[in-house]
Motif scaffolding. Structure first.
Motif, short mmCIF file in Angstrom:
data_model
loop_
_atom_site.label_atom_id
_atom_site.label_comp_id
_atom_site.label_asym_id
_atom_site.label_seq_id
_atom_site.Cartn_x
_atom_site.Cartn_y
_atom_site.Cartn_z
N ILE A 65 0.82 -1.33 0.08
CA ILE A 65 0.08 -0.09 0.00
C ILE A 65 0.75 1.12 0.10
O ILE A 65 0.47 2.25 -0.74
CB ILE A 65 -0.83 0.04 1.08
N ASP A 66 1.98 1.33 0.79
CA ASP A 66 2.63 2.50 0.91
C ASP A 66 3.29 2.72 -0.35
O ASP A 66 3.93 1.91 -1.20
CB ASP A 66 3.59 2.29 1.80
N SER A 67 3.47 3.88 -0.79
CA SER A 67 3.79 4.42 -2.00
C SER A 67 5.25 4.20 -2.43
O SER A 67 5.60 3.87 -3.55
CB SER A 67 3.55 5.95 -2.28
N GLU A 68 6.16 4.06 -1.21
CA GLU A 68 7.36 4.00 -1.64
C GLU A 68 7.90 2.56 -1.89
O GLU A 68 8.50 2.27 -3.00
CB GLU A 68 8.46 4.07 -0.27
N SER A 69 7.13 1.48 -1.46
CA SER A 69 7.43 -0.03 -1.82
C SER A 69 6.83 -0.18 -3.11
O SER A 69 7.30 -0.81 -4.01
CB SER A 69 6.83 -0.91 -0.99
N ARG A 70 5.57 0.45 -3.35
CA ARG A 70 5.11 0.36 -4.41
C ARG A 70 5.75 0.61 -5.84
O ARG A 70 5.56 0.26 -6.85
CB ARG A 70 3.59 0.99 -4.39
N SER A 71 6.34 1.95 -5.66
CA SER A 71 7.09 2.48 -6.81
C SER A 71 8.24 1.73 -7.23
O SER A 71 8.54 1.52 -8.37
CB SER A 71 7.60 3.97 -6.44
N SER A 110 -0.36 -14.56 -6.83
CA SER A 110 -0.92 -14.58 -5.44
C SER A 110 -0.15 -15.29 -4.23
O SER A 110 -0.38 -15.21 -3.11
CB SER A 110 -2.34 -14.47 -5.44
N ASP A 111 0.48 -16.37 -4.52
CA ASP A 111 0.93 -17.34 -3.50
C ASP A 111 2.51 -16.99 -3.30
O ASP A 111 3.15 -18.02 -2.99
CB ASP A 111 0.55 -18.70 -3.89
N SER A 112 2.91 -15.86 -3.28
CA SER A 112 4.11 -15.61 -3.07
C SER A 112 4.08 -14.17 -2.21
O SER A 112 3.03 -13.65 -2.07
CB SER A 112 4.99 -15.31 -4.04
N MET A 113 5.29 -14.03 -1.50
CA MET A 113 5.24 -12.79 -0.64
C MET A 113 6.50 -12.15 -1.19
O MET A 113 7.81 -12.47 -1.18
CB MET A 113 5.33 -13.23 0.69
N VAL A 114 6.21 -10.59 -1.18
CA VAL A 114 7.57 -9.44 -1.42
C VAL A 114 7.56 -8.66 -0.39
O VAL A 114 6.67 -8.12 0.24
CB VAL A 114 7.27 -8.86 -2.81
N GLY A 115 8.86 -8.47 0.15
CA GLY A 115 9.30 -7.71 1.38
C GLY A 115 9.03 -6.28 1.17
O GLY A 115 8.82 -5.68 0.00
N HIS A 116 9.23 -5.38 2.51
CA HIS A 116 9.19 -4.15 2.47
C HIS A 116 10.33 -3.56 1.44
O HIS A 116 11.34 -4.32 1.57
CB HIS A 116 9.38 -3.75 3.84
N THR A 117 10.07 -2.48 0.83
CA THR A 117 11.09 -1.83 -0.29
C THR A 117 11.89 -2.54 -0.95
O THR A 117 13.35 -2.71 -0.94
CB THR A 117 11.99 -0.97 0.73
#
Lengths: 462, 414
Positions: free
Chosen positions: B369-375, B385-392
């Motif tokens: 949701i946060d724009s920094e990671s999104r960008s 959808s069955d994976s996970m990506v961490g912050h930034t």
């Protein structure tokens, strides 16, 4: 007759007085055109839909718990029993419990409408199912935590045993207590003990013996000398607790043992129901004195306490017979004396005891067999009890009492509440005073209609 | 005059949690030193949360406040950093963690018994041993095990309660690992009705006699309907009375709690020789529960000796001095069935990877949701959808992420 008032699902603010149209559904005008029965049906359908939606996806534990509590017959009642559920919201649970007990007290005399998915008996619907002890909020002493677990799992049962266990636990709590600064022991200790007591009550409803003992303890605390150093005051309180147990229970039991033992003659056939600690002492004492008598132990489910009494008496060498309650009619003609214990005695002479005692007493009276109740005076309650519906306790479901043989899996043998089945196991019942011949207490043998004179008799002695 | 209203804190500490964080040699190469920097097993991430998070959150949910965390000396700095960091403050805010380091190196690991003996002076109440790699299922709160211990310790004289779980069946769609087999489970003899642990097969016994298992006759006499299970795994969660530490001091040869001490601890309950030798340590007379008088009046309790005792024992109570507290010295067991929820110990590579896959299947991934990671995530990248990506984490164009866990601050693609 006006339709019965309905309890809203959440929050329980007590019975909503008035008619069913208080519930705001859509289309009020269409409701008015329906008859009262149709309105009730619509309301119950909506409530069932709401309860189903809530049971399907409970966001927090409180509303679904409150939905489940006024309707213990609903299948959602399975959730309050699971300890995992109760861990979710300990704080709203405790407050919900308090408001619920207040609402229950107010709604006690009023029958509660049942939801559409489980049709249950209205008589006991105000008790609700016993809840498992949740993670304690606040500073509950570990001894009280463990004691509450023992109560809720029925490891310690019996009026005397529970009272002694409670008082012993409070001795530990008092010894661990430290008065905070700017406070006195006599004032603060009571506020410290109150949440512990409510935790015990939440585990299992308090017995009359526990209530009387705690009232006496509070009296002693408030009367403790303000100038005493703290350790002395605590020691004095523990000493008073010990004295209470010794005088009102142990020595009282010895006096009753002697008095009732004198009523037993050689060749008697004594009938007793379930297991009372006092009656057990009386029988063992009389046997030790050398009297020749035989005992018939009558027992019933779910607790099957008579089996334990049977093993104790048989290992002492007393001739015993064991029957279940339905066989009572066949055997009552052989009986010369009926000895039963009590959970509490009331000022109108009624005896509140294990469920089934009333049947035994009434049957005995019909066959002119004397019924003697052995009861200590600290079990006396000033209230007047006329029936066993307003105040009772339901045994929890499941196999708590290990009454099944170990061969089969427990799950297949224990019955659970479901859509078409409701299990009711009230634990207590009331014996009316006209079925009782005499009550043996430590202040004397009293006929049931003068039970109200016990406080007077006590005042003379103390 | 001081009119300040100081709230009274009369909290008696009931339990102390002892969390053991070891080296994790089974998880090499993940835990081997990265150059000079040690990689503690306790901080290995499971779906981007350090492994230590899970048992600590579990402890907090059950109401325990005091934790003694024991880790090897080389790992002390990183573990300390993690405890004081923000992420831990959000997961378990009310725990008071006391971090203690023990001098050991990777090659010369110290047995868990020795750790306990060393830190016994810091433990003065009933304690719980929790490994850092036990991932509890949401359907099993620790309070269930604690409540069983609380009831039995006061009512029965039980000395410990253990937790065993059924080995989870491998998912049909997952491919079996070719390079290493799963953790071996031990054979356990237990009684279902009372929840008592009777006999645990030790590796020493298996080495001595791989074909047969010897059981004590007095065990079977006491519990004639016991069960023998081969698919239960020890969760290494032990709730014990303080007196168990005193007994541990008497047994200096024991090295591992799970493999040697607990199987030995199950024996005094039915072995009369060991009971007479260690009974007074496990249950000292001055520790008699004050419930004896209450139990005498209890309607569901008979003070008679059990029917399974041999005939000679019935006559001896006459000679013994009253009060004869026959405490059972039982070891309780709570068994968690695989159907009730997935749980595992992340101490081997296979279970570690399996745990990650399990948690991935529980959640569905949504773009952050946060724009920094999104960008940083390229819109043309494909993330299932069955994976996970961490912050930034920077995910480049034309990357395809399927059924994986990507940590924080990574760079994938160009």
């Amino acid at each position: 007759m006006a339709p019965a008032p309905s309890l809203p699902i959440h929050p329980p603010n007590g019975p909503v007085n008035g008619d069913a149209s208080k519930q705001p559904p859509q289309g009020r005008s269409s409701q008015k055109s329906m008859t009262k029965a149709e309105r009730r049906e619509l309301q119950e359908k909506q409530r069932a839909a709401k309860a189903a939606a809530k049971a399907g996806g409970p966001v927090n534990g409180a509303p679904s718990k409150q939905a489940a509590k006024p309707t213990p017959q609903a299948t959602a009642a399975a959730t309050p029993k699971r300890p995992t559920k109760s861990n979710e919201a300990p704080a709203p649970t405790a407050s919900a419990l308090r408001t619920q007990t207040a609402a229950r007290a107010r709604a006690a005399s009023v029958s509660v409408p049942t939801p559409a998915n489980a049709r249950g008996l209205r008589i006991f619907s105000h008790f609700g199912l016993p809840k498992p002890v949740s993670v304690a909020k606040g500073d509950i002493h570990p001894t009280i935590l463990r004691l509450a677990l023992q109560f809720s799992e029925f490891k310690i049962t019996g009026a005397n045993a529970r009272c002694i266990a409670t008082l012993s636990a409070f001795k530990t709590v008092i010894q661990d207590y430290a008065t905070p600064p700017n406070n006195t022991l006599s004032r603060h200790l009571m506020t410290y003990l109150s949440p512990q007591i409510s935790h015990l009550v939440a585990a299992r409803p308090m017995s009359v013996t526990m209530g009387n003992a705690i009232r006496q303890l509070k009296l002693e605390i408030s009367g403790s000398d303000i100038d005493l150093p703290e350790q002395d005051a605590k020691d004095a309180l523990c000493q008073k607790i010990d004295n209470y147990i010794r005088d009102r229970i142990i020595i009282a039991d010895q006096v009753i043992e002697e008095t009732a033992g004198n009523k037993i003659k050689d060749g008697d056939v004594i009938l007793t129901y379930a297991r009372s600690s006092v009656v057990q002492k009386v029988l063992l004492g009389a046997h030790a004195e050398g009297r020749q008598f035989s005992v018939i132990v009558v027992d019933s489910r779910p607790m099957l306490e008579g089996k334990r009494l049977l093993s104790v008496l048989a290992s002492a060498g007393i001739q015993c017979t064991y029957i279940l309650l339905p066989a009572l009619g066949a055997i009552i003609t052989e009986v010369t004396l009926v000895l039963v214990g009590a959970h509490s005695i009331h000022s109108n002479g009624a005896v509140y005891s294990r469920a089934g005692t009333a049947l035994v007493a009434m049957m005995a009276k019909l066959h002119s067999v004397p019924v003697v109740v052995c009861c200590e005076t600290y079990k006396y309650s000033e209230t007047v009890q006329l029936d066993s519906f307003t105040k009772n306790e339901l045994a929890p479901q499941g196999d708590l009492f290990s009454s099944f043989p170990s061969v089969k899996a427990r799950d297949s043998l224990t019955l659970e509440n479901d859509e078409h089945l409701e299990i009711l196991n009230p634990l207590y019942d009331l014996t009316p005073p006209n079925c009782i011949t005499a009550v043996v207490t430590e202040v004397g043998v009293i006929p049931p209609n003068s039970i109200g004179s016990i406080p007077v008799a006590l005042g003379r002695l103390l | 005059m001081d009119f300040e209203e100081t709230p009274s804190k009369i909290t008696t500490k009931e339990f102390l949690a002892v969390v053991l964080a070891g080296f994790g040699n089974e998880l090499a190469p993940l835990t081997s030193n990265n150059g000079d920097e040690p990689c503690p097993k306790a901080l290995l991430p499971i779906v981007n949360k350090p492994m230590l998070d899970y048992p600590l959150a579990w402890l907090e949910a059950s109401g325990i406040r005091d934790v003694l965390l024991i880790c090897p000396a080389p790992h002390r700095a990183s573990v300390l950093h993690y405890i004081n960091s923000d992420s831990s403050a959000s997961s378990f805010p009310s725990l008071r963690i006391d971090l203690q380091a023990f001098d050991e190196s990777e090659n010369l690991t110290v047995g868990t018994c020795q750790l306990l003996r060393h830190f016994a002076h810091r433990i003065d109440q009933d304690f719980i041993i929790v490994p850092c790699d036990f991932i509890p299922p949401p359907s099993l709160p620790l309070s269930r095990v604690l409540n069983k211990f609380r009831t039995e310790a006061t009512y029965d004289g039980a000395i410990a309660t253990t937790l065993f779980f059924e080995q989870p069946k491998p998912d049909k769609t997952s491919t079996p690992e070719e390079w290493r087999s799963g953790p071996a489970s031990t054979s356990v003899v237990w009684d279902e009705k009372s929840g008592t642990l009777l006999h645990v097969d030790t590796p020493d016994e298996i080495d001595d006699d791989p074909e047969e298992m010897a059981l004590n006759m007095s065990l079977l006499r006491r519990y004639p309907r016991s069960k023998l299970s081969a698919n239960l795994q020890d969760a290494h969660v032990y709730v014990c009375r303080r007196t168990v530490l005193d007994v541990l001091k008497e047994k200096p040869r024991f090295d591992s709690i799970r493999e040697e001490f607990i199987p030995w601890l199950c024996t005094p309950q039915y072995n009369s020789r060991k009971r007479s030798k260690y009974g007074h340590i496990l249950n000292p007379l001055h520790n008699l529960p004050s419930q004896r008088l209450a139990l005498e009046h209890c309607t569901l309790h008979t003070g008679l000796p059990s029917a399974y005792e041999p005939q000679s024992a019935l006559s001896s109570p006459m000679d013994e001095v009253a009060p004869t507290e026959t405490s059972s010295l039982r070891v309780g067991v709570v068994v968690h069935r695989a159907s009730a929820g997935y749980t595992a110990r992340a101490n081997t590579l296979q279970t570690y990877l399996e745990l990650n896959r399990h948690f991935l299947s529980q959640t569905t991934y949504a773009l952050p949701i946060d724009s920094e990671s999104r960008s940083l995530i390229d819109p043309k990248a494909q993330i299932t959808s069955d994976s996970m990506v961490g912050h930034t984490t920077k995910v480049g164009e034309r990357t395809n992420i399927k059924k994986s866990v990507i940590g924080k601050h990574c760079v994938i693609g160009n």
